[in-house]
Write an enzyme that holds these catalytic residues in place. Sequence first.
Site, PDB file in Angstrom:
ATOM      1  N   LYS A  46      -8.651   0.779   7.929  1.00 53.32           N
ATOM      2  CA  LYS A  46      -8.689   2.069   8.623  1.00 53.32           C
ATOM      3  C   LYS A  46      -9.993   2.233   9.401  1.00 53.32           C
ATOM      4  O   LYS A  46     -10.012   2.688  10.544  1.00 53.32           O
ATOM      5  CB  LYS A  46      -8.562   3.215   7.616  1.00 53.32           C
ATOM      6  CG  LYS A  46      -7.194   3.402   7.009  1.00 53.32           C
ATOM      7  CD  LYS A  46      -7.229   4.617   6.089  1.00 53.32           C
ATOM      8  CE  LYS A  46      -5.898   4.888   5.430  1.00 53.32           C
ATOM      9  NZ  LYS A  46      -5.963   6.054   4.541  1.00 53.32           N
ATOM     10  N   GLY A  77      -0.959   9.196  -3.947  1.00 59.25           N
ATOM     11  CA  GLY A  77       0.120   9.173  -2.957  1.00 59.25           C
ATOM     12  C   GLY A  77       1.354   8.429  -3.420  1.00 59.25           C
ATOM     13  O   GLY A  77       2.479   8.911  -3.281  1.00 59.25           O
ATOM     14  N   ARG A  78       1.167   7.234  -4.016  1.00 55.48           N
ATOM     15  CA  ARG A  78       2.322   6.428  -4.426  1.00 55.48           C
ATOM     16  C   ARG A  78       3.001   6.978  -5.673  1.00 55.48           C
ATOM     17  O   ARG A  78       4.072   6.513  -6.053  1.00 55.48           O
ATOM     18  CB  ARG A  78       1.879   4.981  -4.640  1.00 55.48           C
ATOM     19  CG  ARG A  78       0.751   4.796  -5.654  1.00 55.48           C
ATOM     20  CD  ARG A  78       0.197   3.382  -5.574  1.00 55.48           C
ATOM     21  NE  ARG A  78      -0.959   3.153  -6.416  1.00 55.48           N
ATOM     22  CZ  ARG A  78      -2.216   3.432  -6.081  1.00 55.48           C
ATOM     23  NH1 ARG A  78      -2.460   3.998  -4.896  1.00 55.48           N
ATOM     24  NH2 ARG A  78      -3.211   3.170  -6.893  1.00 55.48           N
TER      25      ARG A  78
END
Length: 636
Positions: free
Chosen positions: A587, A344-345
Amino acid sequence: VLDWKFLDLRKVGDGRMLGFVGGVGVLNSGFVGSASLRAESRRAVLARKRVDLRMVLSPEKSSSVEEPKKESKLISRTPEWAALKKHATEDIPLTNIKELLEDEERNNEMLVDYDDIYLDFTRQRANRKTLDLLFQLAEKANLKEKISGMVSGEKINITEDRAVLHTALRAAKGEKVIVDGVNVVDEVHGVLDRIKQFSEFVRNGEHVGATGKRIVNFVACGIGGSYLGPDFVHEALKTDPLAAEAAGDRHLRFLANVDPVDVKRATMELEPEETMVIIISKTFTTRETMVNAITMRDWLTHAMGNGSEVVAQHMVACSSNVEGAKEFGINEENVFGFWDWVGGRYSVCSAVGAVPLSLQYGFDSFERFLSGARSIDRHFASAPMEKNLPIIMGLLGVWNISHLGFKTRAMHPYTEALVKLPAHIQQVDMESNGKHVTVHGEEVDFEVGEIDWGEPGTNGQHSFFQLLHMGQVVPCDFIGFCESQNPICEDGLPVSNHDELMANFFAQPDALANGKTAQECRDEGVPEWLIPHKTFSGNRPSMSILMRVLDAYTTGQLLALYEHRTAVEGFIWDLNSFDQWGVELGKTLATTVRKQISKSRYHNEEVTGFNSATTKLLNVYLGGSVGCVFEEEPVE
């Protein structure tokens, strides 16, 4: 304690008394056995201060041979690391940056350039010996081999069994990078070609909204790397003359936070009939993103009705879960995929950045951005270490963090257009190297990772530079440009606005390095009582990056430069810089809390299963907030 068959005390080679037991049971404190053995064991404990116990489940397995210890693979156990440690504690304290800057030959060696990027690291607490030792450490860590493994598609993300190929996202058409028998570069360009065609259809008016209106507003829904990277590039291009001209009257906004306030800000003053929503989620299941996706779908349908054409014409997706996007109502042709080897990054060069940025600025702008990143990729993979910009930056990061003990780093881009760069690099670096074990699962015994933060100059100078000059030591990165995106000259001022800005870019590193002595204060006539308050210790490290102008190409260069800096640090420390298990625990706990909130608010169940502190706060929250009114009771 269970009944033991026997207990045997023996003296081993180093003189320690070891207790060997047969049978099955648990040793708690002391030995279990006959009275004489218990007494002997207590005497052994008192005499030796330490008793090592071997619990053996059967007499046949009883043995006095110690289990062989695994040889440590930590880089800190190498002679190269030890040499740097000695250098840091014995040599460097005798030096001062101000004095080091008087060495012209050293200064020449510590200014390296490539493709109009000038990297000046003369203001580091380092000399020639430091660099030699760092390069030796890099060789010991097999740095060049690890870089080659990454760019060639080896599955270096071992905890997820994945390749790490953000470099393939900007590889030129025709290049080859094979993963599992597939040339991924061909796949990348297949997606890019589709994005180019789609973005041109939207921009030239062939793809219109459900009511026939032209699409001119874009809201990208994503979080983490799906937001920070594209937003950083968007801000960089917003005032680039070429990109701004291509944008015309279009507007790009980002919706990342699940906070409903962010929804309000993202949609404020936008017309739904002229707006396209881009859902960015690899799995199409990311909780925050999907909550926002549903909210945005309702925003669109509330304005234009519930017809399927509303979602089909106004919503697209960047996701590998095509079926999930289709179930949501998105046209399959408008789902642009990316791969599990894109973290993602590191994903801004994939569809994650390509779709929103191409819609806003045109695909040509995005291609220039990819070209800049590609330039640094090739330099990173091929340039010798002593001339390799990302390698030098990464090695100096290791030096500052692990050997000099500096735990933070501040970034100061001297252009407002890079306002989001520190936040993006914060995620790239801290999510990558915020680890506590190596790729071998061995706990590190040295400092890794750093706290990254920053603000554009000169704003930061009037905010936190007081601490940088007189408080704790924080290594700094200064980023400046020879030309402004928006040059202004005013009559009556001695220099242009950009020259005024850049005067600070050059002054601050020297101020940090040189400081100000008590005698210099006296020479200025400062009263003696005030001198302690106006002296600066100096000797505070920084590096400066000077580039031509901020545009799409140089934005890509900057991105790749800092991505590879992070990889170098991880390779030296032997970390897996490409997973992020630390994100998962919160999460999981949030899911538990969410279920409890639903049970308590809509089913009148008591808060249970949490510690007393959390329970009290949850009860305060539930008593002081209002939920939603549903036609049917919600089910988790």
